[in-house]
Enzyme design. Structure first.
Site, mmCIF file in Angstrom:
data_model
loop_
_atom_site.group_PDB
_atom_site.id
_atom_site.type_symbol
_atom_site.label_atom_id
_atom_site.label_comp_id
_atom_site.label_asym_id
_atom_site.label_seq_id
_atom_site.Cartn_x
_atom_site.Cartn_y
_atom_site.Cartn_z
ATOM 1 C CB SER A 44 -0.861 -0.011 1.279
ATOM 2 O OG SER A 44 -1.368 1.266 1.570
ATOM 3 C CE1 TYR A 102 -3.688 0.153 4.269
ATOM 4 C CE2 TYR A 102 -5.001 -1.825 4.634
ATOM 5 C CZ TYR A 102 -4.403 -0.915 3.780
ATOM 6 O OH TYR A 102 -4.507 -1.084 2.412
HETATM 7 P P1 NAP Z 1 -11.721 -5.471 -0.100
HETATM 8 O O1 NAP Z 1 -12.758 -5.032 -1.063
HETATM 9 O O2 NAP Z 1 -11.937 -5.245 1.345
HETATM 10 O O3 NAP Z 1 -11.396 -7.030 -0.361
HETATM 11 C C1 NAP Z 1 -10.549 -7.701 0.519
HETATM 12 C C2 NAP Z 1 -10.763 -9.182 0.303
HETATM 13 O O4 NAP Z 1 -9.996 -9.921 1.263
HETATM 14 C C3 NAP Z 1 -12.232 -9.590 0.504
HETATM 15 O O5 NAP Z 1 -12.624 -10.483 -0.506
HETATM 16 C C4 NAP Z 1 -12.204 -10.292 1.855
HETATM 17 O O6 NAP Z 1 -13.185 -11.283 1.973
HETATM 18 C C5 NAP Z 1 -10.835 -10.931 1.811
HETATM 19 N N1 NAP Z 1 -10.394 -11.327 3.143
HETATM 20 C C6 NAP Z 1 -10.319 -10.552 4.245
HETATM 21 N N2 NAP Z 1 -9.887 -11.280 5.288
HETATM 22 C C7 NAP Z 1 -9.714 -12.556 4.840
HETATM 23 C C8 NAP Z 1 -9.285 -13.777 5.440
HETATM 24 N N3 NAP Z 1 -8.959 -13.839 6.725
HETATM 25 N N4 NAP Z 1 -9.221 -14.896 4.676
HETATM 26 C C9 NAP Z 1 -9.577 -14.838 3.372
HETATM 27 N N5 NAP Z 1 -9.987 -13.716 2.726
HETATM 28 C C10 NAP Z 1 -10.049 -12.587 3.473
HETATM 29 O O7 NAP Z 1 -10.319 -4.778 -0.446
HETATM 30 P P2 NAP Z 1 -9.705 -4.138 -1.759
HETATM 31 O O8 NAP Z 1 -9.905 -2.677 -1.719
HETATM 32 O O9 NAP Z 1 -10.104 -4.938 -2.954
HETATM 33 O O10 NAP Z 1 -8.157 -4.383 -1.418
HETATM 34 C C11 NAP Z 1 -7.530 -5.610 -1.710
HETATM 35 C C12 NAP Z 1 -6.123 -5.506 -1.162
HETATM 36 O O11 NAP Z 1 -5.499 -4.292 -1.635
HETATM 37 C C13 NAP Z 1 -6.074 -5.420 0.365
HETATM 38 O O12 NAP Z 1 -4.906 -6.097 0.819
HETATM 39 C C14 NAP Z 1 -5.925 -3.919 0.629
HETATM 40 O O13 NAP Z 1 -5.275 -3.661 1.856
HETATM 41 C C15 NAP Z 1 -5.066 -3.513 -0.517
HETATM 42 N N6 NAP Z 1 -5.134 -2.089 -0.855
HETATM 43 C C16 NAP Z 1 -6.336 -1.522 -1.178
HETATM 44 C C17 NAP Z 1 -6.339 -0.164 -1.545
HETATM 45 C C18 NAP Z 1 -7.596 0.567 -1.905
HETATM 46 O O14 NAP Z 1 -7.525 1.808 -2.019
HETATM 47 N N7 NAP Z 1 -8.704 -0.100 -2.095
HETATM 48 C C19 NAP Z 1 -5.150 0.552 -1.582
HETATM 49 C C20 NAP Z 1 -3.956 -0.073 -1.209
HETATM 50 C C21 NAP Z 1 -3.963 -1.416 -0.859
HETATM 51 P P3 NAP Z 1 -14.623 -10.877 2.647
HETATM 52 O O15 NAP Z 1 -15.175 -9.741 1.825
HETATM 53 O O16 NAP Z 1 -15.430 -12.142 2.569
HETATM 54 O O17 NAP Z 1 -14.319 -10.452 4.052
HETATM 55 C C1 GCO Z 2 -7.334 4.817 4.126
HETATM 56 C C2 GCO Z 2 -7.422 3.959 2.890
HETATM 57 C C3 GCO Z 2 -6.036 3.545 2.481
HETATM 58 C C4 GCO Z 2 -6.100 2.691 1.236
HETATM 59 C C5 GCO Z 2 -4.747 2.337 0.762
HETATM 60 C C6 GCO Z 2 -3.946 3.518 0.346
HETATM 61 O O1 GCO Z 2 -8.202 4.702 4.998
HETATM 62 O O2 GCO Z 2 -6.370 5.604 4.157
HETATM 63 O O3 GCO Z 2 -8.239 2.831 3.093
HETATM 64 O O4 GCO Z 2 -5.395 2.874 3.505
HETATM 65 O O5 GCO Z 2 -6.796 1.525 1.473
HETATM 66 O O6 GCO Z 2 -4.073 1.515 1.623
HETATM 67 O O7 GCO Z 2 -2.780 3.021 -0.266
#
Ligand code: NAP
Ligand code: GCO
Length: 268
Positions: free
Chosen positions: A149, A162
């Site tokens: 991230s 986080y």
């Molecule tokens: P999301 O919509 O919250 O999806 C996360 C997925 O992980 C969901 O399918 C969830 O399943 C699954 N999960 C959570 N805990 C689990 C466990 N213990 N075992 C198996 N599956 C589990 O998140 P996203 O936004 O797509 O993000 C995906 C990844 O990118 C995450 O690692 C997040 O930290 C990272 N990220 C996101 C952003 C952003 O801006 N969105 C930015 C930087 C990094 P359930 O829904 O069934 O709980």
């Molecule tokens: C927040 C956001 C971020 C994004 C991502 C940014 O609350 O600041 O959820 O943490 O998920 O990780 O890179």
């Protein structure tokens, strides 16, 4: 397109596991991999989510192998990976995508909740990689992508657990590289900026002021889409990145390059 270039990005014959790939960023990555020829596997905590994601993938003609397992539980992971190895094949590409976030100020956050975030976002990628890497090492071939991230290098109010997890995951990615790159494994991270998914909906929708912050802090002037991350993941899963290792590829519209500016005549 030149056949050599096509071949570089061809994942035919590869088995890919995207943890938590039932929606959001994970699904975008999964779709890219499947369209590039990979046999795609995704896990989740809920069968219901898996059933609905199967239909979603099928809209793109993708037959995804789905299974329930909790990435934080070693036994669960071992059983799940063994089932994939038996029914689909050994895993060539692992994306540690599953993750959670809790937005609670440090002093108000129970330690138990802090630990929950660390378990999913840092310990689970270790658990899954420890189960998958030995086979990759034996075969002298494998790709591991850890979902980091911009919070791997930045803090912000309310996301201490986080950021601690994602910062640790950046360094774990580098340590996996130190120990496993000699066996022709490439282990990298992806650091998305602010991406429009369910995880960021609470701070993006309904006129939330955080949306304004993201729009001014992101030089590209937009939220990222899950597909923006999927595109980067395809590069890191392909032979095009065979000499890229221990690297976190930030997919953030330039946010990490930007201190910010004052809106005005010259946008100083
Ligand atoms: P999301 O919509 O919250 O999806 C996360 C997925 O992980 C969901 O399918 C969830 O399943 C699954 N999960 C959570 N805990 C689990 C466990 N213990 N075992 C198996 N599956 C589990 O998140 P996203 O936004 O797509 O993000 C995906 C990844 O990118 C995450 O690692 C997040 O930290 C990272 N990220 C996101 C952003 C952003 O801006 N969105 C930015 C930087 C990094 P359930 O829904 O069934 O709980
Ligand atoms: C927040 C956001 C971020 C994004 C991502 C940014 O609350 O600041 O959820 O943490 O998920 O990780 O890179």
């Amino acid at each position: 397109m030149n056949k050599d270039i096509e071949k570089l990005y061809d994942l035919s014959g590869k088995v890919a596991l995207v943890t938590g790939g039932t929606h959001g960023i994970g699904m975008a990555i999964g779709k890219m991999f499947a369209k590039a020829g990979a046999k795609l596997c995704v896990n989740d905590l809920s069968q219901e989510r898996l059933d609905s994601c199967k239909k979603e993938y099928a809209k793109d003609g993708i037959d995804v192998f789905t299974l329930v397992f909790d990435v934080t539980k070693e036994e669960d992971v071992d059983k799940g990976i063994s089932q994939i190895e038996k029914e689909v094949g050994v895993i060539d590409i692992l994306v540690n995508n599953a993750g959670i976030i809790k937005r609670i100020p440090i002093l108000e956050m129970p330690v138990k909740e802090f630990e929950q975030v660390i378990d999913v976002d840092l310990i689970a990628p270790l658990i899954v990689a420890k189960r998958v890497a030995p086979g990759m090492i034996e075969r002298r071939n494998g790709k591991i992508i850890n979902m980091c991230s911009m919070m791997s290098v930045y803090g912000r109010n309310g996301v201490s657990a986080y950021a601690a997890a994602k910062g640790g995951l950046k360094l774990l990615t580098e340590n996996m590289t130190c120990e496993w790159a000699k066996y022709n494994l490439q282990i990298n991270g992806i650091g998305p900026g602010y991406i429009a998914t369910a995880q960021t909906a609470p701070i993006r929708e309904g006129g939330h002021p955080f949306n304004d912050l993201v729009m001014t802090r992101t030089p590209a002037g937009r939220w990222g889409e899950p597909e923006d991350v999927g595109n980067a993941a395809l590069f890191l899963a392909s032979n095009a990145s065979d000499f890229v290792n221990g690297h976190v590829l930030y997919v953030d519209g330039g946010i990490l390059a930007n201190f910010g500016y004052v809106k005005g005549e010259n946008d100083l």
